[in-house]
Write a protein that holds these residues in place. Sequence first.
Motif, PDB file in Angstrom:
ATOM      1  N   LYS A 125    -105.917 -50.965  20.001  1.00  0.00           N
ATOM      2  CA  LYS A 125    -104.520 -50.536  20.045  1.00  0.00           C
ATOM      3  C   LYS A 125    -104.139 -50.075  21.452  1.00  0.00           C
ATOM      4  CE  LYS A 125    -104.559 -48.839  15.258  1.00  0.00           C
ATOM      5  NZ  LYS A 125    -103.857 -49.994  14.688  1.00  0.00           N
ATOM      6  N   ARG A 126    -102.847 -50.027  21.694  1.00  0.00           N
ATOM      7  CA  ARG A 126    -102.312 -49.352  22.871  1.00  0.00           C
ATOM      8  C   ARG A 126    -101.967 -47.927  22.466  1.00  0.00           C
ATOM      9  NH1 ARG A 126     -99.871 -51.645  28.043  1.00  0.00           N
ATOM     10  NH2 ARG A 126    -101.791 -52.696  28.623  1.00  0.00           N
ATOM     11  N   LEU A 127    -102.454 -46.965  23.228  1.00  0.00           N
ATOM     12  CA  LEU A 127    -102.326 -45.565  22.853  1.00  0.00           C
ATOM     13  C   LEU A 127    -101.561 -44.779  23.909  1.00  0.00           C
ATOM     14  CD1 LEU A 127    -106.003 -44.902  21.711  1.00  0.00           C
ATOM     15  CD2 LEU A 127    -104.067 -45.578  20.275  1.00  0.00           C
ATOM     16  N   GLY A 128    -100.898 -43.736  23.464  1.00  0.00           N
ATOM     17  CA  GLY A 128    -100.245 -42.801  24.358  1.00  0.00           C
ATOM     18  C   GLY A 128    -100.469 -41.386  23.883  1.00  0.00           C
ATOM     19  N   LEU A 129    -100.393 -40.440  24.803  1.00  0.00           N
ATOM     20  CA  LEU A 129    -100.571 -39.028  24.496  1.00  0.00           C
ATOM     21  C   LEU A 129     -99.414 -38.264  25.120  1.00  0.00           C
ATOM     22  CD1 LEU A 129    -102.352 -36.699  23.395  1.00  0.00           C
ATOM     23  CD2 LEU A 129    -103.557 -36.724  25.598  1.00  0.00           C
ATOM     24  N   VAL A 130     -98.695 -37.516  24.290  1.00  0.00           N
ATOM     25  CA  VAL A 130     -97.558 -36.722  24.760  1.00  0.00           C
ATOM     26  C   VAL A 130     -97.793 -35.283  24.333  1.00  0.00           C
ATOM     27  CG1 VAL A 130     -95.077 -36.375  24.617  1.00  0.00           C
ATOM     28  CG2 VAL A 130     -95.999 -38.698  24.606  1.00  0.00           C
ATOM     29  N   LEU A 131     -97.825 -34.375  25.297  1.00  0.00           N
ATOM     30  CA  LEU A 131     -98.200 -32.991  25.043  1.00  0.00           C
ATOM     31  C   LEU A 131     -97.094 -32.031  25.456  1.00  0.00           C
ATOM     32  CD1 LEU A 131    -101.826 -33.171  26.491  1.00  0.00           C
ATOM     33  CD2 LEU A 131    -101.172 -33.254  24.072  1.00  0.00           C
ATOM     34  N   ALA A 132     -97.009 -30.912  24.752  1.00  0.00           N
ATOM     35  CA  ALA A 132     -96.069 -29.854  25.103  1.00  0.00           C
ATOM     36  C   ALA A 132     -96.828 -28.537  25.195  1.00  0.00           C
ATOM     37  CB  ALA A 132     -94.961 -29.747  24.057  1.00  0.00           C
ATOM     38  N   SER A 133     -96.558 -27.779  26.243  1.00  0.00           N
ATOM     39  CA  SER A 133     -97.197 -26.468  26.391  1.00  0.00           C
ATOM     40  C   SER A 133     -96.283 -25.536  27.157  1.00  0.00           C
ATOM     41  CB  SER A 133     -98.541 -26.585  27.118  1.00  0.00           C
ATOM     42  OG  SER A 133     -98.335 -26.863  28.499  1.00  0.00           O
ATOM     43  N   GLU A 134     -96.504 -24.225  26.995  1.00  0.00           N
ATOM     44  CA  GLU A 134     -95.729 -23.267  27.772  1.00  0.00           C
ATOM     45  C   GLU A 134     -96.388 -22.986  29.121  1.00  0.00           C
ATOM     46  OE1 GLU A 134     -95.832 -19.070  26.552  1.00  0.00           O
ATOM     47  OE2 GLU A 134     -97.109 -19.720  24.890  1.00  0.00           O
ATOM     48  N   GLU A 135     -97.640 -23.333  29.271  1.00  0.00           N
ATOM     49  CA  GLU A 135     -98.335 -23.126  30.538  1.00  0.00           C
ATOM     50  C   GLU A 135     -98.119 -24.305  31.479  1.00  0.00           C
ATOM     51  OE1 GLU A 135    -102.347 -21.187  30.719  1.00  0.00           O
ATOM     52  OE2 GLU A 135    -102.327 -21.678  28.585  1.00  0.00           O
ATOM     53  N   THR A 136     -97.842 -24.009  32.722  1.00  0.00           N
ATOM     54  CA  THR A 136     -97.732 -25.070  33.722  1.00  0.00           C
ATOM     55  C   THR A 136     -99.091 -25.429  34.314  1.00  0.00           C
ATOM     56  OG1 THR A 136     -97.366 -23.483  35.515  1.00  0.00           O
ATOM     57  CG2 THR A 136     -95.409 -24.316  34.366  1.00  0.00           C
ATOM     58  N   TYR A 137    -100.091 -24.613  34.057  1.00  0.00           N
ATOM     59  CA  TYR A 137    -101.447 -24.834  34.568  1.00  0.00           C
ATOM     60  C   TYR A 137    -101.929 -26.241  34.228  1.00  0.00           C
ATOM     61  CZ  TYR A 137    -106.590 -24.468  34.224  1.00  0.00           C
ATOM     62  OH  TYR A 137    -107.938 -24.679  34.311  1.00  0.00           O
ATOM     63  N   PRO A 138    -102.215 -27.089  35.219  1.00  0.00           N
ATOM     64  CA  PRO A 138    -102.590 -28.489  34.926  1.00  0.00           C
ATOM     65  C   PRO A 138    -103.824 -28.615  34.054  1.00  0.00           C
ATOM     66  CG  PRO A 138    -102.043 -28.218  37.251  1.00  0.00           C
ATOM     67  CD  PRO A 138    -102.116 -26.832  36.672  1.00  0.00           C
ATOM     68  N   GLY A 139    -104.777 -27.703  34.193  1.00  0.00           N
ATOM     69  CA  GLY A 139    -106.017 -27.828  33.440  1.00  0.00           C
ATOM     70  C   GLY A 139    -105.877 -27.581  31.954  1.00  0.00           C
ATOM     71  N   ALA A 140    -104.721 -27.080  31.512  1.00  0.00           N
ATOM     72  CA  ALA A 140    -104.540 -26.792  30.091  1.00  0.00           C
ATOM     73  C   ALA A 140    -104.676 -28.036  29.225  1.00  0.00           C
ATOM     74  CB  ALA A 140    -103.178 -26.138  29.864  1.00  0.00           C
TER      75      ALA A 140
END
Length: 217
Positions: A125-140
């Motif tokens: 399959k073709r996959l995508g990941l979409v995330l939401a967070s309150e932290e701007t820290y890239p490592g989250a």
Amino acid sequence: MVNTLLVLAGSPRREGNSATLAKAVVRGAQAAGTEVVLRFLDDYISGFLRDCRTCRGADGHCTIADRYGALFREDFLPADGVVFCSPIYWYGLSAQTKAFFDRSFCYYAASNPDSVDVLNGMAGKRLGLVLASEETYPGAALGIMAQMQEFARYTRSDLVDVIRGIGNSGGEVRDDPADPLAQAERFGGEIFQRPYSDYRLDTPRARRVWGDGDHAG
């Protein structure tokens, strides 16, 4: 041939940031003529993976009485592409999203009589990941990205892109100056056309990634 895209929202908040991003993916896919459906996982999953040795039916099928099986068989397996949309909870996926992956074991395990067909449906399959967070820290987001990369590798699928929006209150992701909504909408329209590179030692390689020209620089 029309591609089919499944968008899975892993938050129970219908107007939250994850849902807002998921709906943007859907808009982009619809504009591109893709057949797309949006599913909220809490409509289908009421429990976690159990000990299959004790709860699997005599016919080899899962007996957990919720709608996960219908979602997995009727929407996930036939889809050409899947976009997972999740909030970041404790630097990982939401419990609903994680349960989607865990529960699939009952269907592709060799003890399930349909396991061969399930394995074929899970792959490529073709996959995508979409995330939401309150932290701007890239490592989250790094732990989730690693998990999705391994899922893609395990199923011989392509993890085409990862999009992340920042926001806390419901829908605040709209105010993110990086404009993740526009990114998500564009991704929904391009998931089946974007070039994807994941080289192995013996992979044939073109000289260029974008286009056919030959530019020095």
